[in-house]
Design an enzyme around this catalytic site. Structure first.
Site, PDB file in Angstrom:
ATOM      1  CE  LYS A  98     -96.535 -92.724 -11.910  1.00 20.04           C
ATOM      2  NZ  LYS A  98     -96.554 -92.916 -10.590  1.00 20.04           N
ATOM      3  N   GLY A 135     -67.822-118.056 -40.899  1.00 17.97           N
ATOM      4  CA  GLY A 135     -68.288-119.028 -40.064  1.00 17.97           C
ATOM      5  C   GLY A 135     -68.071-118.910 -38.655  1.00 17.97           C
ATOM      6  CB  THR A 136     -69.454-116.132 -36.396  1.00 22.73           C
ATOM      7  OG1 THR A 136     -70.996-116.608 -36.858  1.00 22.73           O
ATOM      8  CG2 THR A 136     -69.184-114.928 -37.312  1.00 22.73           C
ATOM      9  CG  ASN A 137     -71.746-121.519 -35.275  1.00 17.99           C
ATOM     10  OD1 ASN A 137     -72.233-120.421 -34.854  1.00 17.99           O
ATOM     11  ND2 ASN A 137     -72.662-122.263 -35.310  1.00 17.99           N
ATOM     12  CG  ASP A 138     -66.175-123.989 -36.387  1.00 14.34           C
ATOM     13  OD1 ASP A 138     -66.492-124.600 -35.386  1.00 14.34           O
ATOM     14  OD2 ASP A 138     -66.062-124.966 -37.406  1.00 14.34           O
ATOM     15  CE1 TYR A 174     -73.972-114.902 -47.002  1.00  9.99           C
ATOM     16  CE2 TYR A 174     -72.669-113.722 -48.502  1.00  9.99           C
ATOM     17  CZ  TYR A 174     -72.799-114.849 -47.859  1.00  9.99           C
ATOM     18  OH  TYR A 174     -71.949-115.747 -47.730  1.00  9.99           O
ATOM     19  N   GLY A 217     -94.823-101.123 -10.479  1.00 10.42           N
ATOM     20  CA  GLY A 217     -95.224-101.619  -9.175  1.00 10.42           C
ATOM     21  C   GLY A 217     -94.012-101.774  -8.216  1.00 10.42           C
ATOM     22  CD  GLU A 242     -64.885-123.088 -40.984  1.00  9.15           C
ATOM     23  OE1 GLU A 242     -65.847-122.933 -39.893  1.00  9.15           O
ATOM     24  OE2 GLU A 242     -64.778-123.542 -41.834  1.00  9.15           O
ATOM     25  NE  ARG A 282     -69.598-126.853 -44.172  1.00  9.76           N
ATOM     26  CZ  ARG A 282     -69.832-126.975 -42.719  1.00  9.76           C
ATOM     27  NH1 ARG A 282     -69.256-125.899 -42.020  1.00  9.76           N
ATOM     28  NH2 ARG A 282     -70.338-127.937 -42.263  1.00  9.76           N
ATOM     29  NE  ARG A 305     -74.146-126.595 -40.876  1.00 10.57           N
ATOM     30  CZ  ARG A 305     -75.389-125.762 -40.721  1.00 10.57           C
ATOM     31  NH1 ARG A 305     -76.508-126.326 -41.330  1.00 10.57           N
ATOM     32  NH2 ARG A 305     -75.349-125.114 -39.871  1.00 10.57           N
TER      33      ARG A 305
HETATM   34  P1  ADP Z   1     -98.391 -96.402 -10.323  1.00 10.42           P
HETATM   35  O1  ADP Z   1     -97.304 -95.684 -10.812  1.00 10.42           O
HETATM   36  O2  ADP Z   1     -98.316 -97.264  -9.516  1.00 10.42           O
HETATM   37  O3  ADP Z   1     -99.504 -96.286 -11.352  1.00 10.42           O
HETATM   38  P2  ADP Z   1     -99.633 -93.759  -9.547  1.00 10.42           P
HETATM   39  O4  ADP Z   1     -98.678 -92.603  -9.278  1.00 10.42           O
HETATM   40  O5  ADP Z   1    -100.029 -93.682 -11.048  1.00 10.42           O
HETATM   41  O6  ADP Z   1     -98.834 -95.089  -9.187  1.00 10.42           O
HETATM   42  O7  ADP Z   1    -100.914 -93.793  -8.427  1.00 10.42           O
HETATM   43  C1  ADP Z   1    -101.737 -94.777  -8.191  1.00 10.42           C
HETATM   44  C2  ADP Z   1    -103.188 -94.816  -8.368  1.00 10.42           C
HETATM   45  O8  ADP Z   1    -103.678 -93.607  -7.670  1.00 10.42           O
HETATM   46  C3  ADP Z   1    -103.471 -94.704 -10.000  1.00 10.42           C
HETATM   47  O9  ADP Z   1    -104.486 -95.338 -10.233  1.00 10.42           O
HETATM   48  C4  ADP Z   1    -103.618 -93.154 -10.234  1.00 10.42           C
HETATM   49  O10 ADP Z   1    -104.421 -92.872 -11.257  1.00 10.42           O
HETATM   50  C5  ADP Z   1    -104.111 -92.566  -8.689  1.00 10.42           C
HETATM   51  N1  ADP Z   1    -104.204 -91.399  -8.458  1.00 10.42           N
HETATM   52  C6  ADP Z   1    -102.950 -90.680  -8.508  1.00 10.42           C
HETATM   53  N2  ADP Z   1    -102.927 -89.469  -8.343  1.00 10.42           N
HETATM   54  C7  ADP Z   1    -104.176 -89.371  -8.107  1.00 10.42           C
HETATM   55  C8  ADP Z   1    -104.940 -88.062  -7.858  1.00 10.42           C
HETATM   56  N3  ADP Z   1    -104.128 -86.800  -7.655  1.00 10.42           N
HETATM   57  N4  ADP Z   1    -106.113 -88.105  -7.932  1.00 10.42           N
HETATM   58  C9  ADP Z   1    -106.956 -89.097  -8.130  1.00 10.42           C
HETATM   59  N5  ADP Z   1    -106.173 -90.182  -8.197  1.00 10.42           N
HETATM   60  C10 ADP Z   1    -104.839 -90.218  -8.058  1.00 10.42           C
HETATM   61 MG    MG Z   2     -66.893-124.850 -39.414  1.00 13.85          MG
HETATM   62 MG    MG Z   3     -99.919 -95.042 -12.740  1.00 16.74          MG
END
Ligand code: ADP
Ligand code: MG
Ligand code: MG
Length: 883
Positions: free
Chosen positions: A27, A773-776, A859, A106, A752, A617, A561
């Protein structure tokens, strides 16, 4: 750097660039890059990932040490914005945002509106209205209260819901200022009650504690678990970005949104996104109100829309890839808050790569590298008909790709029974080795527990069956034979559809579609063909499979085969061969009865593969596999004896039993099989060789161009190859003389057994080609039977990390690979023209293909549906390791 000089821990956005992800996080590096190229980004600065690592070692003390630097940067923000941090007149607010070097969606946290307190909120209210000011404050309190001070988020949510009820409104944005002001007081009280501490009124302390909370979140349980699952190292650390706030909640000419520079689902070259007026931060993704389609923004605010599209285009051109953008509009003014390379579906990945190459944005080579072989694989699995797709009722981990439809069964034995007659989906809390039979009989597998390396996941991937694991939303009741998700009850025998590529479970019987390569995929694969050095052949025995493989781009057949030519209506004939008392009789049955039938088989194969090398084969399995099972036979004889039956019927059964007992082997995998059969019973191989060469000669006379190659399995000694070569030459001479045509054919061997690899230079002298024949070879080098290993213990080895992955899927490079490398080197030294390939299942596995390229093989041969995967992987191997 001198000993006393501290590394730089804080970078303003002007000082960084996209190349600094390791230090500034994804970021931060991209915010810096956008600042550098003049995209409108609010001013800000980044505390580095190194600072995170130091903080984890030394705690508060470290933060205090770098604090003066942080203050300096805050001062700069004040200058740039003309606002004051902690000031009542024109308060500056900031966001404190996590950002690791690799995306962990998240997993870590962000706090917005830092800097508000009981005083500054009044200043903000004077500037931009009460409603807005208290809305921002209550947001700060809930984010800060939960993320930094540890009060459960739901408690804030609960109070918010109550407030909405009290004021009779549906959406947050409709709450009046008065309600928000009440909420602020309630939130502060909640924090005090739950933590015993006041929400800090000092804005600088707010920043400091928020920074520490973000750093600590790197080692939070969620984040650690996520890293485990995705193989992200723990020592990367996260950066923290401190960014001047811009406000999307400043009225109806403000708002917040997300945009993709191209459609992430289809790849269509058109900005795709959503926008929510009068909202902040995550509101748009949190589903609080329904956001508007980005096109609607275009209709309502054409100027703004145009600006946004311009930024999208610029960012895409700059990064040369599709971008996923977060933006905010503050009173009509556009701000970009984040950009990153956007996630996309496999379909979109292919379309974007091809489109971008044709637009001249990237090269064809880059396009080929952009699409992962796994994406191509997903495109070639059965899929739910997109027009019939339904909302999933539950979602688990996508353990093995492809879609499957069937009736729910909760018991493996029952799955085995019912699976013979109709499609079933095996649903279990988790699976054990006892379930393998039921899994094999099912269309797909769904488990409530387990991860990507659980028994179910490993075994299903091995079988190539769609599988979802860890689908905790389904509550299975094995007694009642049903599972529940929410209100829905699914009983034994009800239809469900699972999509192992996405982890989605859908109720009912949805139509599936056979995948067809799109025009874009065809184009991408053509480009891959132009790049790669490795040939791509197919493992295919039956005419339909051979045709399919060629359609998907196979340049030859690397393994046809022949076992099936001894089964079905041929089985009684071959059993008579096995039971014959004399060589003469064996030879007569083989040549007069079996050979003519097999000649027709070979003619069909060679006709379909006309002009393409076709490696056939010779017979591989031990002979007892063609006779009845010894236990069943014993039981039958005992029964006849008990019934007092006498005479020819019993005698015949006894003779058969005697023969089966003769052929019984303690360890069939290492038993009397492969070319040992051809050495001991040359007439069996001779019949096959004759059938192949006569078929070829007859096609030749029809003006076709058959290119048969005869491959000997299981060789361990040069003398075996010499002996059988004489046989081939003798038969060829006879056939070609009699038919009056010559056909070019090749002679080769499988590698193999370890001894074959160890003496590869000697074997090379006798043959035209090798096929690993890498399975065997994996079984013999590891001393491990695949079936038993996959049923019984391999998943434990993978879970414990003793083996990194299933060696029967991805080549064991250190062991088996080492042997292959040595064999390639010493045999090519003896015979540079020797053609060397691989025909084990690994021939369709991208990592294994990369290795084959690296050690100079010629190949790979893969099953028909993996041909496109192999074509792409072979090209990528070349681009990664030009040799
Ligand atoms: P994530 O990595 O979970 O997306 P972010 O750091 O990007 O978290 O931020 C979460 C939300 O807050 C995002 O929608 C982002 O655009 C918003 N946001 C973050 N910083 C600012 C800011 N300085 N002004 C306005 N919105 C912000
Ligand atoms: Mg075999
Ligand atoms: Mg974000």
């Amino acid at each position: 750097m001198s000993q006393h000089e501290r590394p730089k821990y804080v970078y303003s956005f002007e000082e960084g660039s996209a190349g600094m992800k390791r230090l500034l996080g994804g970021k931060g590096a991209n915010l810096a890059e956008m600042t550098r190229i003049g995209v409108p980004v609010p001013p800000g600065f980044t505390l580095t990932t190194k600072a995170c690592i130091e903080y984890m070692r030394r705690g508060r003390e470290f933060i205090d040490e770098i604090w003066p630097e942080v203050l300096k940067h805050i001062r700069k923000l004040e200058e740039k914005t003309g606002r004051k941090f902690g000031g009542v007149e024109r308060p500056l607010l900031v966001s404190v945002r996590s950002g690791a070097p690799v995306s962990m969606p998240g997993m870590m946290d962000t706090v917005l509106n830092v800097g508000l307190n009981d005083e500054t909120v009044k200043g903000l209210a004077k500037l931009a209205g009460e409603r807005f000011a208290y809305d921002s404050y209550r947001r700060l309190l809930s984010m800060y209260g939960s993320i930094v001070m540890g009060v459960p988020r739901e408690e804030f949510e609960r109070l918010l819901e109550e407030k909405k009820r009290k004021y009779g409104v549906k959406a947050d944005a409709e709450l009046p200022a008065e309600a928000l002001r009440e909420l602020v007081e309630e939130y502060k009280r909640l924090i005090k009650e739950r933590t015993g501490r006041e929400f800090p009124q000092n804005p600088l302390e707010q920043v400091k504690m928020a920074v520490e909370a973000v750093f600590r979140s790197w080692n939070g349980r969620r984040a650690v678990k996520y890293r485990r699952i995705h193989g992200i190292p723990d020592d990367l650390g996260t950066a923290v970005n401190i960014v001047a706030m811009v406000f999307g909640n400043m009225g109806w000419d403000s708002g917040t949104g997300v945009a993709f520079t191209r459609n992430p689902a289809t790849g269509e070259n058109r900005v795709y996104g959503e926008y929510l007026p009068n909202a902040q931060g995550e509101d748009v993704v949190a589903g609080i109100r329904t956001p508007m389609h980005i096109d609607e923004l275009g209709r309502r605010h054409p100027e703004l829309y145009k600006q946004l599209i311009d930024v999208c285009r610029r960012l895409e051109r700059h990064y040369r890839d599709m971008q996923d953008i977060e933006f905010t509009v503050e009173q009509g003014r556009l701000w970009i808050l984040q950009t990153r390379t956007g996630k996309r579906t496999p379909l979109a990945a292919v379309k974007m790569a091809v489109d971008m190459a044709e637009e001249g944005l990237i090269t064809r080579e880059e396009a080929v590298l952009r699409v992962s072989p796994e994406d191509v694989e997903k495109l070639l699995h059965k899929q739910v008909d997109p027009s019939a797709r339904k909302e999933p009722v539950a979602k688990g981990l996508p353990a093995s790709p492809g879609a499957a439809v069937g009736k729910v069964v909760f018991d493996s034995d029952e799955a085995e029974e019912l699976g013979k007659r109709e499609p079933v989906i095996l649903v279990r809390p988790e699976t054990t080795p006892e379930d393998v039979g039921g899994m094999a009989a099912s269309q797909g597998i769904l488990t409530a527990r387990g991860g990507m390396t659980s028994h179910a996941a490993v075994v299903a991937r091995g079988m190539g069956k769609p599988c979802i694991v860890g689908c905790e939303a389904i509550k299975i009741d094995l007694e009642k034979e049903e599972f529940r998700v929410g209100d829905l009850v699914v009983k034994k025998g009800d239809w469900i559809t699972i999509d192992g590529s996405t982890g989605e479970v859908m109720a009912g019987k949805l139509p599936l579609v056979e995948p067809k390569p799109t025009a874009e995929l065809e184009k991408l694969l053509k480009w891959a063909d132009e790049i790669r050095d490795l040939g791509v052949y197919a493992n295919a025995d039956l005419p339909a499979d051979i045709a399919k493989a060629i359609e998907l781009g196979a340049e030859g057949i690397g393994l046809a085969r022949t076992e099936h030519m001894f089964l079905g209506d041929r089985l009684p004939i071959f059993q008579r061969v096995i039971l014959a008392e004399t060589e003469e009789e064996r030879r007569r049955i083989l040549m007069e009865e079996l050979m003519p039938l097999q000649k027709e088989d070979f003619k069909e194969i060679l006709r379909i593969a006309d002009g393409k090398k076709t490696i056939i084969r010779l017979l591989d399995p031990p002979l007892h596999e063609f006779l009845p099972n010894i236990r069943e036979l014993l039981a039958e004889v005992a029964k006849l004896e008990a019934q007092g039956v006498r005479g020819e019927e019993l005698e015949e059964k006894r003779r058969l039993l005697k023969k089966v007992e003769d052929l019984y082997e303690f360890n069939p995998m290492l038993g009397f099989r492969v070319c040992r059969l051809g050495v001991v019973y040359p007439e069996i191989y001779e019949a096959q060789i004759r059938a192949i060469l006569e078929a070829a000669a007859e096609l030749r006379k029809q003006g076709l161009n058959p290119r048969p190659a005869i491959m000997i399995p299981g060789v361990i000694h040069k003398r075996e190859l010499e002996e059988l070569k004489k046989l081939v030459e003798k038969v060829a001479k006879e056939v070609f003389e009699r038919e009056g045509v010559e056909v070019d054919y090749e002679y080769g061997t499988m590698i193999e057994m370890p001894r074959a690899a160890l003496t590869a230079d000697e074997l090379a002298e006798v043959v035209d080609f090798f096929s690993f024949g890498t399975n065997d070879l994996t079984q013999t080098v590891l001393g491990m039977s695949r079936d038993d290993a996959e049923r019984r213990f391999l998943h434990v080895y993978i879970e414990k990390g003793i083996l990194p992955e299933n060696p029967f899927k991805t080549l064991d490079i250190k062991g088996v690979g080492q042997l292959m490398k040595m064999a390639v080197e010493k045999s090519k030294r003896v015979k540079p023209t020797l053609e060397i390939g691989i025909c084990g299942e690994h021939g369709g596995d991208p990592k294994s293909i990369e290795f084959c390229h690296k050690i100079g093989m010629d190949y790979v041969s893969a099953s028909p549906f993996r041909i496109p995967v192999a074509r792409l992987a072979a090209a990528q191997a070349k681009l990664k390791h030009r040799r």
